[in-house]
Design an enzyme around this catalytic site. Structure first.
Site, PDB file in Angstrom:
ATOM      1  N   SER A 296       0.822  -1.200   0.000  1.00 24.70           N
ATOM      2  CA  SER A 296       0.000   0.000   0.000  1.00 24.70           C
ATOM      3  C   SER A 296       0.863   1.261   0.000  1.00 24.70           C
ATOM      4  O   SER A 296       1.833   1.364   0.761  1.00 24.70           O
ATOM      5  CB  SER A 296      -0.904  -0.006   1.239  1.00 24.70           C
ATOM      6  OG  SER A 296      -1.356   1.284   1.558  1.00 24.70           O
ATOM      7  N   LYS A 297       0.499   2.205  -0.845  1.00 26.06           N
ATOM      8  CA  LYS A 297       1.202   3.495  -0.896  1.00 26.06           C
ATOM      9  C   LYS A 297       1.118   4.203   0.449  1.00 26.06           C
ATOM     10  O   LYS A 297       2.074   4.843   0.885  1.00 26.06           O
ATOM     11  CB  LYS A 297       0.583   4.361  -2.002  1.00 26.06           C
ATOM     12  CG  LYS A 297       1.196   5.749  -2.148  1.00 26.06           C
ATOM     13  CD  LYS A 297       0.526   6.511  -3.268  1.00 26.06           C
ATOM     14  CE  LYS A 297       1.083   7.925  -3.389  1.00 26.06           C
ATOM     15  NZ  LYS A 297       0.438   8.677  -4.498  1.00 26.06           N
ATOM     16  N   ARG A 298      -0.020   4.071   1.119  1.00 24.07           N
ATOM     17  CA  ARG A 298      -0.234   4.764   2.393  1.00 24.07           C
ATOM     18  C   ARG A 298       0.515   4.109   3.545  1.00 24.07           C
ATOM     19  O   ARG A 298       1.057   4.783   4.417  1.00 24.07           O
ATOM     20  CB  ARG A 298      -1.736   4.815   2.689  1.00 24.07           C
ATOM     21  CG  ARG A 298      -2.106   5.573   3.959  1.00 24.07           C
ATOM     22  CD  ARG A 298      -3.609   5.746   4.044  1.00 24.07           C
ATOM     23  NE  ARG A 298      -4.310   4.462   4.032  1.00 24.07           N
ATOM     24  CZ  ARG A 298      -4.527   3.717   5.127  1.00 24.07           C
ATOM     25  NH1 ARG A 298      -4.067   4.132   6.306  1.00 24.07           N
ATOM     26  NH2 ARG A 298      -5.191   2.589   5.048  1.00 24.07           N
ATOM     27  N   LEU A 303       7.077   0.603  -0.941  1.00 17.41           N
ATOM     28  CA  LEU A 303       6.434   0.567  -2.260  1.00 17.41           C
ATOM     29  C   LEU A 303       7.043   1.618  -3.188  1.00 17.41           C
ATOM     30  O   LEU A 303       7.148   1.402  -4.387  1.00 17.41           O
ATOM     31  CB  LEU A 303       4.929   0.797  -2.118  1.00 17.41           C
ATOM     32  CG  LEU A 303       4.123   0.725  -3.419  1.00 17.41           C
ATOM     33  CD1 LEU A 303       4.230  -0.658  -4.062  1.00 17.41           C
ATOM     34  CD2 LEU A 303       2.657   1.076  -3.171  1.00 17.41           C
TER      35      LEU A 303
END
Length: 551
Positions: A296-298, A303
């Site tokens: 996940s980017k968050r 990533l």
């Protein structure tokens, strides 16, 4: 419906057949060897380059270049709201840093290649010509729905528990009379152009993916948007038109795109074009509390590709690790070919996994240690210094102060069948190499528990008196053994193991005292080589300082 009149109303003054004839002439079939593959990397210029981009690009590059084909860069900039200034330059830098050369495509200041423009917003005229042909054929129509009207349709679908989307009876402008279209266009109402789907989700179509094999997919029944109200295409339409014209033979993309594949199958069929082959790669996953989840980017800094640059993972290691995730037989190949360049590996889509690829940062570290251990000292010095120049200028200054000294440090334990594997990331090299530089040296190691402070001081004082940097390694160790024996420590480990109570300890304990004093730690490369590099003055100074601290 008079589709000819509708086409001329929506695209006045455009002779689409003449335009298409010129377009097709401008994009002739590529002249390539039999079996050569044409692949593309087609990121959006959002400024965020992630591991998934690199994962797919490695497959793209290998498929193209090992077959004598073409690997090109296309910028999918149809969504201006998400575009970030300088994003194209970021994309180019990432792929340059990761040594994935494009044969043609977008560049920082234009295009390189005969199949451009390679930025989709510059291809508006091409899409309009093909869109008008579809309208004339009765395969596309204008939709004047506002955002509020589309939201209302969605609310009704939710209330009726119907599938969401613009299709069938929900496609309210599908059969709008020509007279109404004329009046709306004359009034300046904005519209999008939608595809008139004849699909039925109750019917299924067979398709062969190069990773997943033969699949059965439901037909698409959605009247998807082809052109937005500003005349710019959606991904679906641009993908089909561009990959046809640019001669793309293989489309590599993440498995999340499988849901849209029925749309693309339908569009290629409507255009009368041969589809490229599709390679849907597994999603990159990680373990969390024993369960797999998508990176996940968050949540996951790993990533982002700039994470690896900041941490100092060498490019070769990241690519090598991703190859282990891409092809199941890569690790066996690497064991059999430890020194072969990565591009000698015969990449094969049949060896790609269909389930989530588990990304393990610790495994990457192990791969990185192996990759760096195979490099020459000169190569490690160059790459480490280049990283430090950008991310740790103070450390870089120490490395560059005496390049020959730096290379000699990195030569210790390098080469042979069992090279040392101490460095996993360039950011960790500073701590590992710190004792070679007085500015970084600290003594954090503990002396062996069975060696008293008085004994440790005697070892340090007496060794300082007999240390001679001119000794070869054999004489050097003989002096340590003689010292050990003189102080009541076993000079031979075999003797110590047979009767440990007869000695104060062993030569290993004496050596450890010296190691901690000189390097500040219990674990280090070959002590003889370290002392030889540090030189007599620094060795004696460290021995003296350590002895003084024991008072």
């Amino acid at each position: 419906m008079d589709y000819n009149a509708l086409a001329d109303l929506l695209f006045p003054g455009l002779d689409e057949e003449a335009a298409i004839a010129k377009i097709e002439a401008d994009y002739p079939p590529r002249s390539l060897p039999e079996g050569a593959k044409v692949t593309r990397m087609a990121p959006s210029p959002t400024g965020f380059m992630h591991l998934g981009n690199l994962f797919g690009a490695i497959a793209d590059e290998r498929l193209a270049h090992q077959s004598g084909g073409v690997f090109y860069l296309r910028i999918e900039d149809t969504d201006q709201k998400r575009e970030v200034p300088g994003a194209v330059e970021t994309i180019l830098k990432v792929f340059s840093d990761y040594e994935l050369p494009f044969d043609e495509g977008a560049t920082a200041d234009g295009d390189n290649g005969a199949y451009g423009p390679y930025r989709q917003r510059q291809r508006e005229g091409i899409y309009r010509a093909y869109a008008k042909r579809l309208v004339r054929q009765g395969k596309a129509y204008p939709c004047f729905c506002t955002e509020e009207e589309l939201a209302a349709i969605r609310e009704k679908q939710a209330a009726e528990k119907a599938n969401f989307g613009y299709y069938g009876s929900w496609a309210v402008h599908r059969d709008t009379p020509l007279s109404e279209v004329e009046s709306r266009v004359a009034a300046g109402e904005p519209f999008v152009l939608r595809f008139r789907s004849e699909g039925d989700p109750g019917r299924r179509t067979k398709f062969t993916d190069l990773v997943r094999g033969t699949m059965e997919l439901p037909e698409n029944d959605q009247d998807v948007v082809l052109l937005k109200s500003d005349g710019i295409p959606t991904y679906h339409f641009a993908h089909v038109v561009d990959d046809h014209l640019m001669g793309t033979t293989h489309v590599v993309r993440g498995e999340e795109w499988l849901a849209t594949l029925p749309i693309h199958i339908q569009l290629f069929g409507a255009m009368g074009w041969k589809m490229p082959k599709y390679v849907h790669t597994a999603q990159l996953m990680k373990l969390e509390n024993g369960n797999k989840r998508k990176l996940s980017k968050r949540k996951d800094p790993e990533l982002a590709l700039d994470f690896y640059q900041r941490q100092g993972y060498c490019v070769a290691a990241v690519k090598e690790y991703l190859m282990t995730l891409l092809n199941s037989n890569f690790e066996d190949w690497r064991l059999a070919n430890p020194d072969a360049p990565l591009d000698k590996f015969p990449f094969n889509t049949k060896k790609m996994g269909v389930s989530g690829a588990l990304f393990d940062i610790e495994k990457l570290g192990d791969v990185s240690k192996n990759v760096i251990s195979r490099m020459s000292a000169a190569e490690v010095a160059d790459r480490l210094t280049a990283w430090a120049r950008e991310y740790d200028p103070g450390f870089c200054a120490l490395l560059e102060r005496d390049p020959a000294y730096t290379e000699a440090i990195l030569s210790i334990g390098r080469g042979g069948k069992k090279p040392r594997k101490d460095i996993a990331v360039w950011s960790g090299a500073k701590e590992y190499l710190s004792f070679f530089f007085d500015e970084l040296f600290t003594c954090d190691g503990a002396y062996p528990e069975n060696v008293s402070a008085a004994d440790a001081k005697r070892i340090l004082d007496e060794y300082a008196a007999i240390y001679d940097p001119a000794d070869d390694s054999g004489v050097w160790f003989d002096r340590i053994k003689a010292l050990a024996e003189r102080l009541g420590y076993a000079a031979n480990m075999k003797d110590y193991k047979q009767n440990p109570s007869a000695y104060r300890g062993s030569v290993a304990d004496v050596s450890m005292v010296l190691r901690v004093a000189v390097t500040g730690r219990q674990n280090s490369p070959d002590m003889y080589e370290i002392m030889r590099l540090l030189g007599r003055e620094r060795v004696l100074r460290r021995l003296g300082s350590a002895a003084e601290n024991l008072n």
